[in-house]
Design a protein around this motif. Sequence first.
Motif, PDB file in Angstrom:
ATOM      1  N   UNK A  62      10.538 -14.548   9.887  1.00 47.94           N
ATOM      2  CA  UNK A  62      11.166 -14.987   8.634  1.00 47.94           C
ATOM      3  C   UNK A  62      10.466 -16.177   7.997  1.00 47.94           C
ATOM      4  N   UNK A  63       9.286 -16.547   8.520  1.00 51.68           N
ATOM      5  CA  UNK A  63       8.429 -17.583   7.937  1.00 51.68           C
ATOM      6  C   UNK A  63       9.176 -18.920   7.859  1.00 51.68           C
ATOM      7  N   UNK A  64       9.584 -19.428   9.006  1.00 53.00           N
ATOM      8  CA  UNK A  64      10.264 -20.712   9.075  1.00 53.00           C
ATOM      9  C   UNK A  64       9.378 -21.751   9.756  1.00 53.00           C
ATOM     10  N   UNK A  65       9.709 -23.005   9.545  1.00 54.10           N
ATOM     11  CA  UNK A  65       9.027 -24.133  10.177  1.00 54.10           C
ATOM     12  C   UNK A  65       7.530 -24.100   9.869  1.00 54.10           C
ATOM     13  N   UNK A  66       6.697 -24.186  10.909  1.00 55.96           N
ATOM     14  CA  UNK A  66       5.244 -24.258  10.697  1.00 55.96           C
ATOM     15  C   UNK A  66       4.668 -22.966  10.109  1.00 55.96           C
ATOM     16  N   UNK A  67       5.369 -21.851  10.245  1.00 57.75           N
ATOM     17  CA  UNK A  67       4.859 -20.583   9.715  1.00 57.75           C
ATOM     18  C   UNK A  67       4.957 -20.510   8.196  1.00 57.75           C
ATOM     19  N   UNK A  68       5.641 -21.465   7.568  1.00 61.70           N
ATOM     20  CA  UNK A  68       5.730 -21.486   6.107  1.00 61.70           C
ATOM     21  C   UNK A  68       4.554 -22.228   5.468  1.00 61.70           C
ATOM     22  N   UNK A  69       3.632 -22.696   6.289  1.00 59.99           N
ATOM     23  CA  UNK A  69       2.444 -23.373   5.770  1.00 59.99           C
ATOM     24  C   UNK A  69       1.664 -22.419   4.852  1.00 59.99           C
ATOM     25  N   UNK A  70       1.200 -22.868   3.689  1.00 56.93           N
ATOM     26  CA  UNK A  70       0.494 -21.964   2.754  1.00 56.93           C
ATOM     27  C   UNK A  70      -0.724 -21.292   3.369  1.00 56.93           C
ATOM     28  N   UNK A  71      -1.491 -22.026   4.171  1.00 58.34           N
ATOM     29  CA  UNK A  71      -2.657 -21.406   4.814  1.00 58.34           C
ATOM     30  C   UNK A  71      -2.239 -20.332   5.799  1.00 58.34           C
ATOM     31  N   UNK A  72      -1.173 -20.597   6.558  1.00 56.51           N
ATOM     32  CA  UNK A  72      -0.695 -19.599   7.517  1.00 56.51           C
ATOM     33  C   UNK A  72      -0.234 -18.334   6.812  1.00 56.51           C
ATOM     34  N   UNK A  73       0.431 -18.477   5.663  1.00 57.92           N
ATOM     35  CA  UNK A  73       0.889 -17.310   4.897  1.00 57.92           C
ATOM     36  C   UNK A  73      -0.288 -16.534   4.320  1.00 57.92           C
ATOM     37  N   UNK A  74      -1.274 -17.235   3.785  1.00 57.81           N
ATOM     38  CA  UNK A  74      -2.418 -16.551   3.177  1.00 57.81           C
ATOM     39  C   UNK A  74      -3.267 -15.835   4.211  1.00 57.81           C
ATOM     40  N   UNK A  75      -3.418 -16.448   5.384  1.00 57.38           N
ATOM     41  CA  UNK A  75      -4.297 -15.883   6.415  1.00 57.38           C
ATOM     42  C   UNK A  75      -3.664 -14.715   7.159  1.00 57.38           C
ATOM     43  N   UNK A  95       0.816  -1.222   0.000  1.00 51.76           N
ATOM     44  CA  UNK A  95       0.000   0.000   0.000  1.00 51.76           C
ATOM     45  C   UNK A  95       0.844   1.264   0.000  1.00 51.76           C
ATOM     46  N   UNK A  96       2.084   1.156   0.448  1.00 52.50           N
ATOM     47  CA  UNK A  96       2.968   2.326   0.489  1.00 52.50           C
ATOM     48  C   UNK A  96       4.395   1.845   0.292  1.00 52.50           C
ATOM     49  N   UNK A  97       5.135   2.532  -0.563  1.00 54.93           N
ATOM     50  CA  UNK A  97       6.498   2.090  -0.873  1.00 54.93           C
ATOM     51  C   UNK A  97       7.425   2.242   0.312  1.00 54.93           C
ATOM     52  N   UNK A  98       7.058   3.075   1.281  1.00 56.47           N
ATOM     53  CA  UNK A  98       7.916   3.300   2.448  1.00 56.47           C
ATOM     54  C   UNK A  98       7.684   2.265   3.549  1.00 56.47           C
ATOM     55  N   UNK A  99       6.685   1.418   3.395  1.00 56.82           N
ATOM     56  CA  UNK A  99       6.397   0.441   4.439  1.00 56.82           C
ATOM     57  C   UNK A  99       7.390  -0.714   4.394  1.00 56.82           C
ATOM     58  N   UNK A 100       7.706  -1.239   5.560  1.00 59.56           N
ATOM     59  CA  UNK A 100       8.598  -2.386   5.658  1.00 59.56           C
ATOM     60  C   UNK A 100       8.149  -3.258   6.820  1.00 59.56           C
ATOM     61  N   UNK A 101       8.599  -4.502   6.799  1.00 63.82           N
ATOM     62  CA  UNK A 101       8.212  -5.433   7.855  1.00 63.82           C
ATOM     63  C   UNK A 101       8.768  -4.959   9.198  1.00 63.82           C
TER      64      UNK A 101
END
Length: 463
Positions: free
Chosen positions: A430-443, A387-393
């Motif tokens: 950094x989306x490792x282990x169980x956090x790399x699940x596709x449903x977890x990423x989409x949700x 939504x904004x180019x200045x945004x970061x994680x």
Amino acid sequence: MCKGVKPHNMRDMQIDMDQAEARPMASIPRTITLLGSLTSSTASVSQSMPSRPSEPKRRGATTVEEAFNTRARDELDSIIARMFYTGGLSFNLTRNPYFSRAFTYAASNPIVGYKPPDYNSLRTTLLQREKAHVERLEPIRGSWKQKGVSIYSDDWADVQRKLLINFIAVSENVPMFLHYVNVEGEQKNRYFITEKFEDCIRENTEANAIAYAECNWITKVSDDALMIKNFIMNHSMRLAMFNEHSKMKLLLIADTRFASWIIMLKRFTMIKRSLQDMFVKEKVLDDLWWDRVDYIIAFTASIYDMIRLTDTDKSNLHLVYDMWDTMIEKVNVVIYRHEGKRENDPSSFYDVVHKILVDRWNKSNMSLQCLAHSLNPRYYHETWLNKNIHRQTPYQDEEISSERSKCLRRYYPNADERRTVNLEYARFSTVLDTFSDPDALADRGLMDPKLWWVLYGSSTPNL
């Protein structure tokens, strides 16, 4: 005694007599013991239950208990504790000097029939009284330019052994506290002290003068609107004329109400046509004046909405940081569009408004807000980032990372426990282990943060 009575008959009669004596004892009502006031409840239960003749009498209150009234003290402590727990009050309130002063004064000066101030008193009469008390200091500050002022500083340690530096202004032997700086972990050399003195001088002189010059027109517009409202409301004939031209009423808003002058200007824009039909007066018919009113409402709208959203009982701590950044972005867009400038062009008015907002954020910002922002999965999803180019994680933002580390050090003083939590956060961010699940990423960008953690946070119990 009858000779026909046998020993077993005597035993049966004795049992019947004991049961008859025990039956009234069992029917006596008993006081229920409360968890918060165990001492006082135990005392009332013991008073309501008569002791059996075979039991020894309990010892009464000792001389020490009577002298210090320990039961009453414990009961008062329990009531104060419940006030904190049920009201969601911060425990830091106990460090406020007025907290202990209020109870000390009440204990030293018994006031028969006294009732504490209610909701309306705190937000109206008492607030106005304190505001008038603070405003008595403004003439002192206003005389500095003519009479001159000296700024002094001294260092001391608070109850937590934190090193602080006070800055005090003195003019004609009248001292005034300005502010303090936490210097814990800093090297207090002449360069550091000089920098803090310069910041103090700028904050109390130049910056205020620039802000007044840039924002004074807003005060004039609101004063004009207040004058028009009072002119109508204080004259019955004008009020009758206004009621003929408008179905809506002018609002009588107390100064203590949140954003009272913004609410008044919003109502003015809604009855603009009625006012113009009613008056043949330069101020009301001046389109430039109405343009200024619209401009004020436009650039303060995001500020007003953000404060309204946070001033609720709804849990929104994890949203505050993003709401504040979004609010500043919207203010920037409105001001630059009104002034017809590009994003990189300088704007003296926006610089003043931005500094006021940043100073307010620095005063109210908490490390816990940055930690909550870091744990919101929405701010790692591309939907929000794009939504904004200045945004970061959050883990890439220096300020958020620094405040998050401070908060975790307070929650987990043990280095081993804190290292475990940091590793859990690293896997989450950094989306490792169980956090790399596709449903977890989409949700991450679609689901409520609390529900997301319920579904996908089992591998990080500390987070």
